[in-house]
Design a protein around this motif. Sequence first.
Motif, PDB file in Angstrom:
ATOM      1  N   MET A  31       0.812  -1.214   0.000  1.00 13.48           N
ATOM      2  CA  MET A  31       0.000   0.000   0.000  1.00 13.48           C
ATOM      3  C   MET A  31       0.851   1.272   0.000  1.00 13.48           C
ATOM      4  SD  MET A  31      -3.055  -1.028  -0.201  1.00 13.48           S
ATOM      5  CE  MET A  31      -3.947   0.475   0.194  1.00 13.48           C
ATOM      6  N   SER A  32       2.171   1.143   0.127  1.00 15.41           N
ATOM      7  CA  SER A  32       3.039   2.317   0.165  1.00 15.41           C
ATOM      8  C   SER A  32       3.659   2.557  -1.205  1.00 15.41           C
ATOM      9  CB  SER A  32       4.152   2.126   1.207  1.00 15.41           C
ATOM     10  OG  SER A  32       5.010   1.069   0.815  1.00 15.41           O
ATOM     11  N   ARG A  33       4.091   3.811  -1.425  1.00 15.25           N
ATOM     12  CA  ARG A  33       4.764   4.129  -2.666  1.00 15.25           C
ATOM     13  C   ARG A  33       5.772   5.245  -2.434  1.00 15.25           C
ATOM     14  NH1 ARG A  33       1.115   5.498  -7.347  1.00 15.25           N
ATOM     15  NH2 ARG A  33      -0.154   3.847  -6.474  1.00 15.25           N
ATOM     16  N   SER A  34       6.831   5.252  -3.248  1.00 17.35           N
ATOM     17  CA  SER A  34       7.826   6.315  -3.219  1.00 17.35           C
ATOM     18  C   SER A  34       8.028   6.793  -4.640  1.00 17.35           C
ATOM     19  CB  SER A  34       9.141   5.815  -2.603  1.00 17.35           C
ATOM     20  OG  SER A  34       9.602   4.659  -3.285  1.00 17.35           O
ATOM     21  N   ARG A  35       8.705   7.936  -4.785  1.00 15.91           N
ATOM     22  CA  ARG A  35       8.806   8.564  -6.099  1.00 15.91           C
ATOM     23  C   ARG A  35      10.258   8.873  -6.437  1.00 15.91           C
ATOM     24  NH1 ARG A  35       4.569  12.996  -7.909  1.00 15.91           N
ATOM     25  NH2 ARG A  35       3.466  11.034  -8.214  1.00 15.91           N
ATOM     26  N   TYR A  36      10.661   8.522  -7.658  1.00 11.04           N
ATOM     27  CA  TYR A  36      11.990   8.820  -8.160  1.00 11.04           C
ATOM     28  C   TYR A  36      11.879   9.858  -9.262  1.00 11.04           C
ATOM     29  CZ  TYR A  36      12.822   4.369  -5.836  1.00 11.04           C
ATOM     30  OH  TYR A  36      12.860   3.358  -4.919  1.00 11.04           O
ATOM     31  N   ALA A  73      13.431  12.899   6.385  1.00  7.39           N
ATOM     32  CA  ALA A  73      13.312  14.270   5.879  1.00  7.39           C
ATOM     33  C   ALA A  73      14.024  14.402   4.533  1.00  7.39           C
ATOM     34  CB  ALA A  73      13.907  15.251   6.894  1.00  7.39           C
ATOM     35  N   ARG A  74      15.175  13.792   4.436  1.00  6.39           N
ATOM     36  CA  ARG A  74      15.924  13.840   3.172  1.00  6.39           C
ATOM     37  C   ARG A  74      15.153  13.127   2.056  1.00  6.39           C
ATOM     38  NH1 ARG A  74      21.111  10.706   1.402  1.00  6.39           N
ATOM     39  NH2 ARG A  74      22.124  12.172  -0.027  1.00  6.39           N
ATOM     40  N   GLU A  75      14.529  12.002   2.389  1.00  6.91           N
ATOM     41  CA  GLU A  75      13.729  11.284   1.394  1.00  6.91           C
ATOM     42  C   GLU A  75      12.547  12.132   0.920  1.00  6.91           C
ATOM     43  OE1 GLU A  75      12.528   7.542   2.910  1.00  6.91           O
ATOM     44  OE2 GLU A  75      14.562   6.725   3.066  1.00  6.91           O
ATOM     45  N   ILE A  76      11.936  12.847   1.843  1.00  5.47           N
ATOM     46  CA  ILE A  76      10.828  13.732   1.468  1.00  5.47           C
ATOM     47  C   ILE A  76      11.311  14.792   0.489  1.00  5.47           C
ATOM     48  CG2 ILE A  76       9.264  15.531   2.353  1.00  5.47           C
ATOM     49  CD1 ILE A  76       9.105  13.839   4.959  1.00  5.47           C
ATOM     50  N   ILE A  77      12.485  15.348   0.756  1.00 10.00           N
ATOM     51  CA  ILE A  77      13.051  16.357  -0.147  1.00 10.00           C
ATOM     52  C   ILE A  77      13.323  15.754  -1.518  1.00 10.00           C
ATOM     53  CG2 ILE A  77      15.070  17.823  -0.562  1.00 10.00           C
ATOM     54  CD1 ILE A  77      15.229  18.166   2.511  1.00 10.00           C
ATOM     55  N   HIS A  78      13.906  14.560  -1.552  1.00  5.70           N
ATOM     56  CA  HIS A  78      14.211  13.905  -2.820  1.00  5.70           C
ATOM     57  C   HIS A  78      12.958  13.675  -3.654  1.00  5.70           C
ATOM     58  CE1 HIS A  78      18.132  13.552  -1.336  1.00  5.70           C
ATOM     59  NE2 HIS A  78      18.058  12.377  -0.748  1.00  5.70           N
ATOM     60  N   GLU A  79      11.887  13.296  -2.979  1.00  2.00           N
ATOM     61  CA  GLU A  79      10.661  12.948  -3.690  1.00  2.00           C
ATOM     62  C   GLU A  79       9.857  14.166  -4.129  1.00  2.00           C
ATOM     63  OE1 GLU A  79       8.371  10.269  -1.336  1.00  2.00           O
ATOM     64  OE2 GLU A  79       9.998   8.806  -1.105  1.00  2.00           O
ATOM     65  N   GLU A  99       8.497  20.568  -5.955  1.00  2.00           N
ATOM     66  CA  GLU A  99       7.255  21.150  -5.460  1.00  2.00           C
ATOM     67  C   GLU A  99       7.572  22.265  -4.459  1.00  2.00           C
ATOM     68  OE1 GLU A  99       4.982  17.889  -3.925  1.00  2.00           O
ATOM     69  OE2 GLU A  99       5.484  16.605  -5.634  1.00  2.00           O
ATOM     70  N   SER A 100       6.548  22.853  -3.907  1.00  2.00           N
ATOM     71  CA  SER A 100       6.725  23.933  -2.931  1.00  2.00           C
ATOM     72  C   SER A 100       6.939  23.335  -1.550  1.00  2.00           C
ATOM     73  CB  SER A 100       5.494  24.848  -2.934  1.00  2.00           C
ATOM     74  OG  SER A 100       5.640  25.880  -1.983  1.00  2.00           O
ATOM     75  N   LEU A 101       8.190  23.341  -1.084  1.00  2.00           N
ATOM     76  CA  LEU A 101       8.528  22.788   0.222  1.00  2.00           C
ATOM     77  C   LEU A 101       8.883  23.911   1.188  1.00  2.00           C
ATOM     78  CD1 LEU A 101      10.812  19.757  -0.747  1.00  2.00           C
ATOM     79  CD2 LEU A 101       8.488  19.649   0.158  1.00  2.00           C
ATOM     80  N   SER A 102       8.609  23.708   2.453  1.00  2.00           N
ATOM     81  CA  SER A 102       9.018  24.656   3.494  1.00  2.00           C
ATOM     82  C   SER A 102       9.696  23.886   4.615  1.00  2.00           C
ATOM     83  CB  SER A 102       7.819  25.422   4.046  1.00  2.00           C
ATOM     84  OG  SER A 102       6.952  24.565   4.773  1.00  2.00           O
ATOM     85  N   LEU A 103      10.597  24.564   5.312  1.00  2.00           N
ATOM     86  CA  LEU A 103      11.301  23.924   6.417  1.00  2.00           C
ATOM     87  C   LEU A 103      10.314  23.474   7.489  1.00  2.00           C
ATOM     88  CD1 LEU A 103      14.192  23.294   7.424  1.00  2.00           C
ATOM     89  CD2 LEU A 103      14.096  25.453   8.676  1.00  2.00           C
ATOM     90  N   SER A 104       9.345  24.329   7.798  1.00  2.00           N
ATOM     91  CA  SER A 104       8.365  23.974   8.823  1.00  2.00           C
ATOM     92  C   SER A 104       7.484  22.813   8.387  1.00  2.00           C
ATOM     93  CB  SER A 104       7.483  25.181   9.155  1.00  2.00           C
ATOM     94  OG  SER A 104       6.814  25.655   7.995  1.00  2.00           O
ATOM     95  N   ARG A 124      17.986  23.428  -3.910  1.00  2.00           N
ATOM     96  CA  ARG A 124      18.427  24.112  -5.135  1.00  2.00           C
ATOM     97  C   ARG A 124      19.415  23.269  -5.917  1.00  2.00           C
ATOM     98  NH1 ARG A 124      17.595  28.865  -2.016  1.00  2.00           N
ATOM     99  NH2 ARG A 124      19.617  28.638  -0.980  1.00  2.00           N
ATOM    100  N   ARG A 125      20.315  22.584  -5.200  1.00  2.00           N
ATOM    101  CA  ARG A 125      21.300  21.743  -5.885  1.00  2.00           C
ATOM    102  C   ARG A 125      20.621  20.595  -6.623  1.00  2.00           C
ATOM    103  NH1 ARG A 125      25.580  19.389  -1.943  1.00  2.00           N
ATOM    104  NH2 ARG A 125      24.000  17.784  -1.626  1.00  2.00           N
ATOM    105  N   LEU A 126      19.613  19.987  -6.002  1.00  2.00           N
ATOM    106  CA  LEU A 126      18.872  18.919  -6.673  1.00  2.00           C
ATOM    107  C   LEU A 126      18.181  19.440  -7.929  1.00  2.00           C
ATOM    108  CD1 LEU A 126      17.192  17.022  -3.694  1.00  2.00           C
ATOM    109  CD2 LEU A 126      19.132  16.268  -5.062  1.00  2.00           C
TER     110      LEU A 126
END
Length: 278
Positions: free
Chosen positions: A65-70, A178-184, A188-193, A223-225
């Motif tokens: 039931m889970s999924r991740s994104r590359y 947290a790093r995986e969330i950033i990678h995926e 998109e519009s991400l915020s630190l909070s 930005r580097r990604l």
Amino acid sequence: MKTIPVEKPLKPGQYYGDMFRRLDVSGVLLTEVSYQSGHWTPSHTHERAYFSLVLQGIADKIRGMSRSRYQTSSVWFHPSGMLHDEQIRRRGGLSFFVEIGPTLLEHVDGHTRLQKESIAFNGGLTNKLAARLYREFRQRDSASHIAIEGLVLEMLAQCSRDRTTSTRTNIPRWLAEAREIIHEHYSESLSLSGIAKLVQVHPVHLATEFRRFYHCSVGDYIRRLKIESACLQLSASEASLAQIAAGLGFSHQAHFTRTFKDYMSLTPSGYRKRFLKS
């Protein structure tokens, strides 16, 4: 596309998708594979260990039931015989595969660590080496064979080194998440909070620990990604600068151009022209 039995490991050069280009160099098989919109890949294994680099598109990996994104510019290392989960490419895409013969793999110190689990790379030296390898694959000359072999060995060495470092530094699980969330979701519009809330820590703690373990701020990392992804799209696709900028979440093309130039010391159009001329 030929149907390949799921119960049998895929032989060198076999992929679910349409082969675009291929090159066999000193025990390394390099293949560029394209995928149509809505392409579905069943669970499967490969006879050889390999790196994969996403050149275009997004792959959703499904496990139960889970999924991740590359996303574009993601790099994976998979050992031989490792079972891969189902994948869906809703908008199609393009990937670059680097299959490594067992003899070459044995040249790397600590190669046994690379036979146990898949490793993901989303930013850093391994991704830069993969991008350089793809350029060598596309721009072949009399020195390409030795350059390709050297880059693959560098990637394997860095892969083993990263695995050792990751084990030694004991990165907190929440920080890895947290790093995986950033990678995926870096396009998109991400915020630190927002990221901190998802991993249930305070934003200040996230910012501090992220810099401690990854040696840059969350914003710089994102930005580097984006720039690494842009480099691949500029070299591997005919997408316009406006399309690339929008797809990576830049507010407008001028912002994308300024950011790209800050990191690469030339404009996106200049980068594309240099790649096409070489």
